[in-house]
Design a protein around this motif. Structure first.
Motif, PDB file in Angstrom:
ATOM      1  N   ILE A 149       0.843  -1.202   0.000  1.00 27.54           N
ATOM      2  CA  ILE A 149       0.000   0.000   0.000  1.00 27.54           C
ATOM      3  C   ILE A 149       0.875   1.248   0.000  1.00 27.54           C
ATOM      4  O   ILE A 149       0.629   2.203  -0.748  1.00 27.54           O
ATOM      5  CB  ILE A 149      -0.954  -0.010   1.214  1.00 27.54           C
ATOM      6  CG1 ILE A 149      -2.022  -1.086   1.019  1.00 27.54           C
ATOM      7  CG2 ILE A 149      -1.621   1.350   1.401  1.00 27.54           C
ATOM      8  CD1 ILE A 149      -2.860  -1.356   2.247  1.00 27.54           C
ATOM      9  N   GLY A 204       2.149   2.084  -3.271  1.00 25.42           N
ATOM     10  CA  GLY A 204       1.156   2.459  -4.269  1.00 25.42           C
ATOM     11  C   GLY A 204       0.598   1.320  -5.094  1.00 25.42           C
ATOM     12  O   GLY A 204      -0.149   1.560  -6.051  1.00 25.42           O
ATOM     13  N   GLU A 205       0.926   0.075  -4.740  1.00 23.97           N
ATOM     14  CA  GLU A 205       0.391  -1.055  -5.498  1.00 23.97           C
ATOM     15  C   GLU A 205      -1.109  -1.188  -5.310  1.00 23.97           C
ATOM     16  O   GLU A 205      -1.838  -1.608  -6.208  1.00 23.97           O
ATOM     17  CB  GLU A 205       1.093  -2.341  -5.059  1.00 23.97           C
ATOM     18  CG  GLU A 205       0.665  -3.563  -5.844  1.00 23.97           C
ATOM     19  CD  GLU A 205       1.401  -4.827  -5.427  1.00 23.97           C
ATOM     20  OE1 GLU A 205       0.920  -5.921  -5.806  1.00 23.97           O
ATOM     21  OE2 GLU A 205       2.430  -4.735  -4.735  1.00 23.97           O
ATOM     22  N   TYR A 206      -1.591  -0.833  -4.105  1.00 21.01           N
ATOM     23  CA  TYR A 206      -3.022  -0.843  -3.802  1.00 21.01           C
ATOM     24  C   TYR A 206      -3.462   0.560  -3.415  1.00 21.01           C
ATOM     25  O   TYR A 206      -2.663   1.365  -2.922  1.00 21.01           O
ATOM     26  CB  TYR A 206      -3.333  -1.817  -2.660  1.00 21.01           C
ATOM     27  CG  TYR A 206      -2.954  -3.247  -2.949  1.00 21.01           C
ATOM     28  CD1 TYR A 206      -3.627  -3.992  -3.910  1.00 21.01           C
ATOM     29  CD2 TYR A 206      -1.913  -3.856  -2.248  1.00 21.01           C
ATOM     30  CE1 TYR A 206      -3.277  -5.307  -4.177  1.00 21.01           C
ATOM     31  CE2 TYR A 206      -1.554  -5.171  -2.513  1.00 21.01           C
ATOM     32  CZ  TYR A 206      -2.230  -5.894  -3.477  1.00 21.01           C
ATOM     33  OH  TYR A 206      -1.882  -7.191  -3.739  1.00 21.01           O
ATOM     34  N   THR A 207      -4.741   0.840  -3.599  1.00 20.83           N
ATOM     35  CA  THR A 207      -5.250   2.188  -3.319  1.00 20.83           C
ATOM     36  C   THR A 207      -5.405   2.447  -1.826  1.00 20.83           C
ATOM     37  O   THR A 207      -5.485   3.587  -1.396  1.00 20.83           O
ATOM     38  CB  THR A 207      -6.616   2.387  -3.992  1.00 20.83           C
ATOM     39  OG1 THR A 207      -7.527   1.369  -3.532  1.00 20.83           O
ATOM     40  CG2 THR A 207      -6.494   2.287  -5.509  1.00 20.83           C
ATOM     41  N   GLY A 208      -5.460   1.417  -1.018  1.00 16.33           N
ATOM     42  CA  GLY A 208      -5.641   1.557   0.428  1.00 16.33           C
ATOM     43  C   GLY A 208      -6.051   0.221   1.001  1.00 16.33           C
ATOM     44  O   GLY A 208      -6.154  -0.792   0.291  1.00 16.33           O
ATOM     45  N   ASP A 263      -8.971  -1.556  -0.698  1.00 15.35           N
ATOM     46  CA  ASP A 263      -8.875  -1.930  -2.108  1.00 15.35           C
ATOM     47  C   ASP A 263      -9.571  -3.286  -2.294  1.00 15.35           C
ATOM     48  O   ASP A 263      -9.340  -4.213  -1.517  1.00 15.35           O
ATOM     49  CB  ASP A 263      -7.393  -2.028  -2.494  1.00 15.35           C
ATOM     50  CG  ASP A 263      -7.181  -2.231  -3.988  1.00 15.35           C
ATOM     51  OD1 ASP A 263      -7.640  -3.272  -4.507  1.00 15.35           O
ATOM     52  OD2 ASP A 263      -6.555  -1.378  -4.631  1.00 15.35           O
ATOM     53  N   LEU A 306     -14.634  -1.063  -9.595  1.00 18.50           N
ATOM     54  CA  LEU A 306     -13.392  -1.587  -9.043  1.00 18.50           C
ATOM     55  C   LEU A 306     -13.647  -3.007  -8.562  1.00 18.50           C
ATOM     56  O   LEU A 306     -14.575  -3.250  -7.784  1.00 18.50           O
ATOM     57  CB  LEU A 306     -12.917  -0.714  -7.872  1.00 18.50           C
ATOM     58  CG  LEU A 306     -12.808   0.793  -8.157  1.00 18.50           C
ATOM     59  CD1 LEU A 306     -12.279   1.527  -6.940  1.00 18.50           C
ATOM     60  CD2 LEU A 306     -11.907   1.051  -9.358  1.00 18.50           C
ATOM     61  N   TYR A 331     -18.135  -0.627  -6.449  1.00 19.78           N
ATOM     62  CA  TYR A 331     -17.273  -1.731  -6.035  1.00 19.78           C
ATOM     63  C   TYR A 331     -17.976  -3.041  -6.372  1.00 19.78           C
ATOM     64  O   TYR A 331     -19.130  -3.239  -5.993  1.00 19.78           O
ATOM     65  CB  TYR A 331     -16.978  -1.657  -4.538  1.00 19.78           C
ATOM     66  CG  TYR A 331     -15.795  -0.787  -4.193  1.00 19.78           C
ATOM     67  CD1 TYR A 331     -14.646  -1.336  -3.624  1.00 19.78           C
ATOM     68  CD2 TYR A 331     -15.806   0.575  -4.454  1.00 19.78           C
ATOM     69  CE1 TYR A 331     -13.550  -0.544  -3.316  1.00 19.78           C
ATOM     70  CE2 TYR A 331     -14.717   1.375  -4.147  1.00 19.78           C
ATOM     71  CZ  TYR A 331     -13.591   0.809  -3.585  1.00 19.78           C
ATOM     72  OH  TYR A 331     -12.506   1.595  -3.283  1.00 19.78           O
TER      73      TYR A 331
END
Length: 570
Positions: free
Chosen positions: A353, A356-360, A363, A523, A566
């Motif tokens: 995270i 930056g690989e995941y949004t939070g 995700d 998403l 989502y």
């Protein structure tokens, strides 16, 4: 408080069934589990029920198997039949071993270095369900005494409690181990004075050599007074990190090297993220020591832990024996592996995270409760999923489809239906009718209809469009029938409204979206899907809807004509 005759009969029949099945008088906990599962109205009377169960078990113990069989045939022949019928493995929770008058106390003890995962949900749900079953106490204990390697995340404390609330779990007490360091120091002092703990100055590699060869560390036989002096210096910060460790004495010749003189405290000169703790301490308890003390201090009666922690239990029992305590009753369970996520660790997810690989943490690709919630999974579905999994030592490999199936039962009849077209392709209806389509909001439930204005432009998915050629027939769902007259650009003509004609000619039935539409971004665990959708989707914020032929989605936010959803599941 007295029990009704029918309740007493229920207790007797389950006690007899257990005795007949196993050929011996049953345990109190086994009968309690069946009774409480069958008679939830008795849960507030747990103390009286326990007393009656014990009374009946004592009566059963006076008889023999043929007497038990005869009596069970008289009062509950259906339970004899149940024993003789080959059944599928039972889902749900096995009874705990609960003694008469015992108030069950259980805990869930996470390290708050990230939010709760699906694995955490298992601990939350199962422990709280057992406590509810037996009318006891459920405690959340944050094991947050590692300010460096598994450094707590400040927000995670509240995240855990919020996830508990969402799951319908209300802990009777919340404890933060980092608030109780002086308590652990006091027990360390006692053990040093008793000669059961010592300060070790060996380097890690050297101590391993001693341990592996069953050789006492040179510091092991130092007298308690000297050890206390070194202990106080550790606490005062006189020693550097890794230069001293407080160890618990065990059997130096134990066949398992992992159980020989284990570490209880180490020096870590890192500031704890909680401002109330900060840099107050430089000596921190290791998890085996902290957990052992807390389980006693908080009155744990039963512990469910991973079978991979059996060594921890054996180490902790040395502390219990030295201090004259009785160890809680322990059940072990195997690991859960979710096919869709594979192996994961909170520390590794946190790093991904931050990079930056995941949004939070929410995700949709992550196995966190925050992500599951944001996708629109209902708490009742997650609870049932975990309870049905049960408690056993066998490792469990399971698909999220089982959870989705439970959730689908809860949302299918309530989710409104809408058209969503991913990767849209425009079709011009050259003689298109200016009309209003009225598709139903649900195919079965009486929810009414949508109202969609249609001019001479509609959009279908590129996937539906790629096989079209001149002369191809299509049924635009809940609208009318068209025939393709051009592919470059894509044009069609209106050839009738009748669904009966469409059935006769059997053209593909495709979804569509009118020219006035919303841009929709979905998403999902598989990635991001972009497309367009009906205008009325904007009214469904924070609700789960079904995008027809695509899947259930929770509408997360709407800004002007931009929608973010989502993906829930198919």
């Amino acid at each position: 408080m007295t029990l009704e005759d029918e309740d007493i009969k229920t207790i007797e029949k389950f006690a007899l069934q257990n005795a007949v099945k196993y050929g011996q008088p049953p345990q109190v906990g086994a009968v309690m589990g069946r009774v409480m599962g069958q008679c939830p109205h008795l849960r507030p009377k747990a103390k009286d029920v326990t007393a009656e169960v014990q009374k009946i078990i004592d009566q059963v113990a006076e008889g023999k198997p043929d007497v038990w069989q005869q009596r069970l045939e008289e009062i509950a022949p259906e339970l004899i039949e149940e024993l003789n019928t080959k059944k599928e493995p039972e889902k749900g929770l096995k009874p705990l071993d609960v003694t008469e008058g015992e108030r069950v106390v259980m805990r869930f003890a996470p390290n708050p270095n990230g939010p709760a995962t699906l694995g955490s949900a298992r601990g939350m749900v199962i422990n709280s369900e057992y406590v509810k079953m037996y009318g006891g106490d459920f405690i959340i204990r944050f094991d947050d005494t590692d300010p460096q390697t598994k450094r707590p995340l400040l927000e995670a404390y509240e995240w855990y409690l919020d996830d508990c609330k969402w799951l319908g779990i209300e802990p009777d007490r919340v404890v933060k181990a980092s608030d109780r360091i002086t308590l652990y120091y006091e027990y360390a002092r006692k053990l040093i004075e008793m000669g059961h703990a010592y300060v070790c100055f060996c380097e890690g590699a050297d101590f391993k050599k001693y341990k592996d060869s069953c050789t006492p560390c040179p510091d092991r036989d130092r007298n308690p007074a000297e050890n206390l002096e070194h202990w106080h210096k550790m606490i005062e910060g006189a020693y550097e990190e890794k230069s001293a460790v407080l160890r618990i004495k065990t059997d130096i010749n134990h066949k398992d090297p992992a159980l020989r003189d284990f570490g209880a405290f180490r020096i870590v000169k890192a500031t704890h993220p909680r401002p109330e703790v900060g840099d107050k301490y430089v000596v921190w308890p290791l998890l085996d020591f902290e957990g052992a003390i807390e389980d006693h201090e908080l009155g744990m009666t039963h512990i469910i832990r991973g079978k991979d922690l059996m060594d921890s239990e054996k180490r902790q029992k040395y502390i219990y024996d030295y201090l004259g305590w009785e160890y809680p009753k322990t059940t072990h369970w195997g690991r859960i592996k979710m096919h869709e996520f594979g192996k994961f660790s909170t520390s590794a997810l946190r790093k991904s995270i931050e990079e930056g690989e995941y949004t939070g943490w929410d995700d949709p690709r992550l196995p966190t409760i925050r992500a599951i919630r944001r996708r629109g999974i209902k708490p009742q579905a997650l609870r049932k999923f975990m309870v049905d999994m049960g408690v056993g030592e066998t490792d469990v490999s399971i698909s999220m489809d089982s959870l989705y199936s439970e959730n689908r039962k809860l949302i299918d009849s309530k989710a409104k239906r809408f058209f969503f077209v991913p990767d849209p392709q425009k079709i011009e209806i050259i003689d298109g009718k200016h009309t209003v389509a009225n598709p139903p909001l649900h195919p079965v439930e009486n929810m009414g209809n949508r109202s969609i204005k249609v001019d001479n432009i509609v959009y279908i998915s590129r996937e539906d469009a790629k096989e079209l050629s001149i002369g191809s027939l299509l049924r635009l769902k809940d609208l009318y029938n068209i025939e393709i007259v051009s592919t470059q650009p894509l044009r069609a003509k209106h050839i009738g409204d009748s669904m009966d004609e469409a059935r006769e000619k059997r053209p593909p039935i495709v979804q569509w979206v009118a020219e006035d539409n919303l841009h929709v971004e979905v998403l999902s665990p598989e990635g991001v899907f972009t497309g367009i959708g009906e205008l009325q989707i904007a009214d469904e914020i924070d609700k789960v809807v079904q995008f027809e032929r695509f899947g259930f989605c929770r509408i997360d936010n709407v800004k002007e004509k931009e929608v973010v959803a989502y993906f829930t599941h198919k």
